[in-house]
Design an enzyme around this catalytic site. Structure first.
Site, PDB file in Angstrom:
ATOM      1  N   HIS A   1       0.560  -1.404   0.333  1.00 29.75           N
ATOM      2  CA  HIS A   1      -0.424  -0.113   0.324  1.00 29.75           C
ATOM      3  C   HIS A   1       1.025   1.409   0.010  1.00 29.75           C
ATOM      4  CE1 HIS A   1       0.723   0.220   3.812  1.00 29.75           C
ATOM      5  NE2 HIS A   1       1.053   0.934   4.716  1.00 29.75           N
TER       6      HIS A   1
HETATM    7  C1  UD1 Z   1      -2.217   5.684   5.403  1.00 30.66           C
HETATM    8  C2  UD1 Z   1      -0.649   5.420   6.382  1.00 30.66           C
HETATM    9  C3  UD1 Z   1       0.316   4.743   6.380  1.00 30.66           C
HETATM   10  C4  UD1 Z   1      -0.251   3.762   6.879  1.00 30.66           C
HETATM   11  C5  UD1 Z   1      -1.355   2.969   6.357  1.00 30.66           C
HETATM   12  C6  UD1 Z   1      -2.501   1.725   6.892  1.00 30.66           C
HETATM   13  C7  UD1 Z   1      -0.405   8.457   5.869  1.00 30.66           C
HETATM   14  C8  UD1 Z   1       0.420   9.349   5.441  1.00 30.66           C
HETATM   15  N1  UD1 Z   1      -0.082   7.266   5.975  1.00 30.66           N
HETATM   16  O1  UD1 Z   1      -1.523   4.458   4.043  1.00 30.66           O
HETATM   17  O2  UD1 Z   1       1.157   4.930   6.897  1.00 30.66           O
HETATM   18  O3  UD1 Z   1       0.512   2.592   6.790  1.00 30.66           O
HETATM   19  O4  UD1 Z   1      -2.765   4.079   6.252  1.00 30.66           O
HETATM   20  O5  UD1 Z   1      -3.200   1.271   6.150  1.00 30.66           O
HETATM   21  O6  UD1 Z   1      -0.548   8.568   7.749  1.00 30.66           O
HETATM   22  N2  UD1 Z   1      -8.758   4.499   1.506  1.00 30.66           N
HETATM   23  C9  UD1 Z   1     -10.364   4.434   1.892  1.00 30.66           C
HETATM   24  N3  UD1 Z   1     -11.625   3.588   2.374  1.00 30.66           N
HETATM   25  C10 UD1 Z   1     -10.587   3.762   4.491  1.00 30.66           C
HETATM   26  C11 UD1 Z   1      -9.342   4.666   3.709  1.00 30.66           C
HETATM   27  C12 UD1 Z   1      -8.741   4.785   2.927  1.00 30.66           C
HETATM   28  O7  UD1 Z   1     -10.967   3.907   0.586  1.00 30.66           O
HETATM   29  O8  UD1 Z   1     -11.105   3.525   4.539  1.00 30.66           O
HETATM   30  C13 UD1 Z   1      -9.036   5.092   0.450  1.00 30.66           C
HETATM   31  C14 UD1 Z   1      -9.040   6.299  -0.291  1.00 30.66           C
HETATM   32  O9  UD1 Z   1      -8.677   6.140  -1.421  1.00 30.66           O
HETATM   33  C15 UD1 Z   1      -7.966   6.603   0.443  1.00 30.66           C
HETATM   34  C16 UD1 Z   1      -6.153   5.956   0.317  1.00 30.66           C
HETATM   35  O10 UD1 Z   1      -7.374   4.364   0.837  1.00 30.66           O
HETATM   36  O11 UD1 Z   1      -7.589   8.287  -0.571  1.00 30.66           O
HETATM   37  C17 UD1 Z   1      -5.273   6.211   0.891  1.00 30.66           C
HETATM   38  O12 UD1 Z   1      -5.595   6.520   2.528  1.00 30.66           O
HETATM   39  P1  UD1 Z   1      -5.035   7.662   3.580  1.00 30.66           P
HETATM   40  O13 UD1 Z   1      -5.422   7.333   5.149  1.00 30.66           O
HETATM   41  O14 UD1 Z   1      -4.567   8.084   2.737  1.00 30.66           O
HETATM   42  O15 UD1 Z   1      -3.656   6.749   3.563  1.00 30.66           O
HETATM   43  P2  UD1 Z   1      -3.028   5.050   3.454  1.00 30.66           P
HETATM   44  O16 UD1 Z   1      -2.398   4.766   2.522  1.00 30.66           O
HETATM   45  O17 UD1 Z   1      -4.142   4.340   4.581  1.00 30.66           O
END
Ligand code: UD1
Length: 354
Positions: A201
């Site tokens: 991820h």
């Molecule tokens: C975040 C953390 C990362 C951690 C990871 C665990 C930061 C900078 N990154 O990354 O360190 O390892 O979480 O999972 O804080 N999304 C969904 N549903 C959700 C959450 C996210 O669909 O419940 C999708 C969305 O498209 C979103 C993308 O995932 O834009 C990224 O989510 P985000 O929380 O921004 O970062 P992670 O990649 O999850």
């Protein structure tokens, strides 16, 4: 003592659970849980609360997704009035995600004391958003709870006074120790005898179509030797679809619950990942881990544990995998203080905190 916990993402939940549990037994402590809503899908959040026995959040900031700046700013804007209203004595923040640094910044500006759980880890790679979050959070924190000696060393080098640093061990391993029996007790119908468990991820691995394509091709190579089970983060699933890539033979699943995933980890022939926490969990479990990153903020998993950094080099992945399949996997040991009692050690520090 009025203690706030601020969490927002999947890897925060297994860290807050043991700390809340340990503080429950301290009569002088009143706890408030704030969920920023950075992760909001049921299978990224709710199921972890249920399985880890975390109480429902007292406050949910419901920030959702956004760019780095927007998400961080939104958490800050929504958290500030809550802290002004409820005036905590101490705010505990966890790990290295945007929710962590956002909360630390708000507290520092309001003069509220902050404790950072999992302080001091460094990848020395500032292209990772998490590295920026770690550096800033540790500069702002009043209490720094570290998982290992390397973390203390990094903090001292950055000028953090020794009296602020408490080596308590790895809180995430507390949750693992607690739930491993139920994870191993689960029936796994149709699970192959040998399999690779994959997670992916990191923006650096999944946000560029050429890089993601190359990684998927490497995994398809792996699937010629053994089944590949790949519970995919929503971000990764979206990128695979957006880039029109094919996952072919890989068994791509929705994100799994904590207990399901732990059960699979404990049975896997090898885990292939770019996660931080999974490098630690495999080290504890003694399961070979091949990490698809050039660096790690958790070097102890390489020096003492079962972790090998293979970067994005398909040849290196192939060589290390054949070694594991030939029964010559690296043998590791469990690092000191990764023993299921880190949460209690944090509670003991807070009992003596004015
Ligand atoms: C975040 C953390 C990362 C951690 C990871 C665990 C930061 C900078 N990154 O990354 O360190 O390892 O979480 O999972 O804080 N999304 C969904 N549903 C959700 C959450 C996210 O669909 O419940 C999708 C969305 O498209 C979103 C993308 O995932 O834009 C990224 O989510 P985000 O929380 O921004 O970062 P992670 O990649 O999850």
């Amino acid at each position: 003592m009025n203690v706030f916990h601020v969490v927002g993402t999947r890897p925060n939940f297994m860290k807050v659970a043991p700390v809340m549990n340990a503080l429950k037994t301290r009569a002088h402590v009143v706890q408030t849980l704030v969920h920023t809503g950075q992760h909001y899908d049921a299978n990224m959040s709710d199921v972890f609360f249920e399985q880890l026995g975390i109480p429902a959040p007292d406050v949910n900031l419901a920030v959702g997704s956004g760019t780095q700046a927007r998400q961080t700013a939104e958490i800050m804007t929504r958290l500030e009035p809550v802290l002004l209203d409820r005036v905590p004595d101490l705010v505990l923040v966890y790990g290295d995600v945007n929710s962590t640094v956002a909360a630390a910044l708000v507290c520092a500006k309001l003069g509220v004391r902050v404790g950072h759980v999992e302080a001091g880890l460094r990848s020395f790679d500032r292209t990772m958003p998490e590295e920026i979050n770690r550096l800033v959070t540790d500069q702002l924190a009043d209490l720094l709870f570290t998982p290992s000696e390397d973390a203390d060393f990094n903090l001292r080098k950055e000028g953090i006074p020794a009296e602020k640093i408490f080596r308590v061990g790895n809180v995430m391993i507390d949750s693992l120790v607690k739930l491993l029996p139920s994870a191993q007790g689960q029936k796994q119908i149709g699970l192959p005898q040998n399999f690779a468990l994959v997670t992916l991820h990191r923006p650096a691995n999944v946000d560029d179509s050429a890089i993601l394509k190359r990684i998927l091709q490497s995994l398809l190579e792996v699937s010629k030797d053994l089944s590949v089970i790949f519970p995919a983060h929503p971000r990764t699933r979206k990128r695979i679809a957006d880039f029109g890539l094919q996952a072919g033979q890989l068994h791509v699943l929705d994100p799994l619950s904590y207990v399901e995933f732990l059960g699979l980890q404990s049975r896997a022939t090898v885990v292939i990942t770019d996660s931080g926490g999974i490098q630690e969990e495999t080290t504890y479990l003694g399961i070979p881990c091949l990490t698809l990153r050039e660096n790690t903020e958790r070097p102890i998993t390489v020096s003492l544990g079962t972790n090998v950094l293979v970067g994005r080099d398909p040849d290196k992945l192939r060589v290390e995998l054949s070694r594991i399949l030939a029964g010559q996997a690296k043998k590791g040991t469990i690092p000191p203080l990764w023993d299921g009692h880190a949460g209690e050690r944090i509670a003991a520090v807070l009992a003596n905190y004015p």
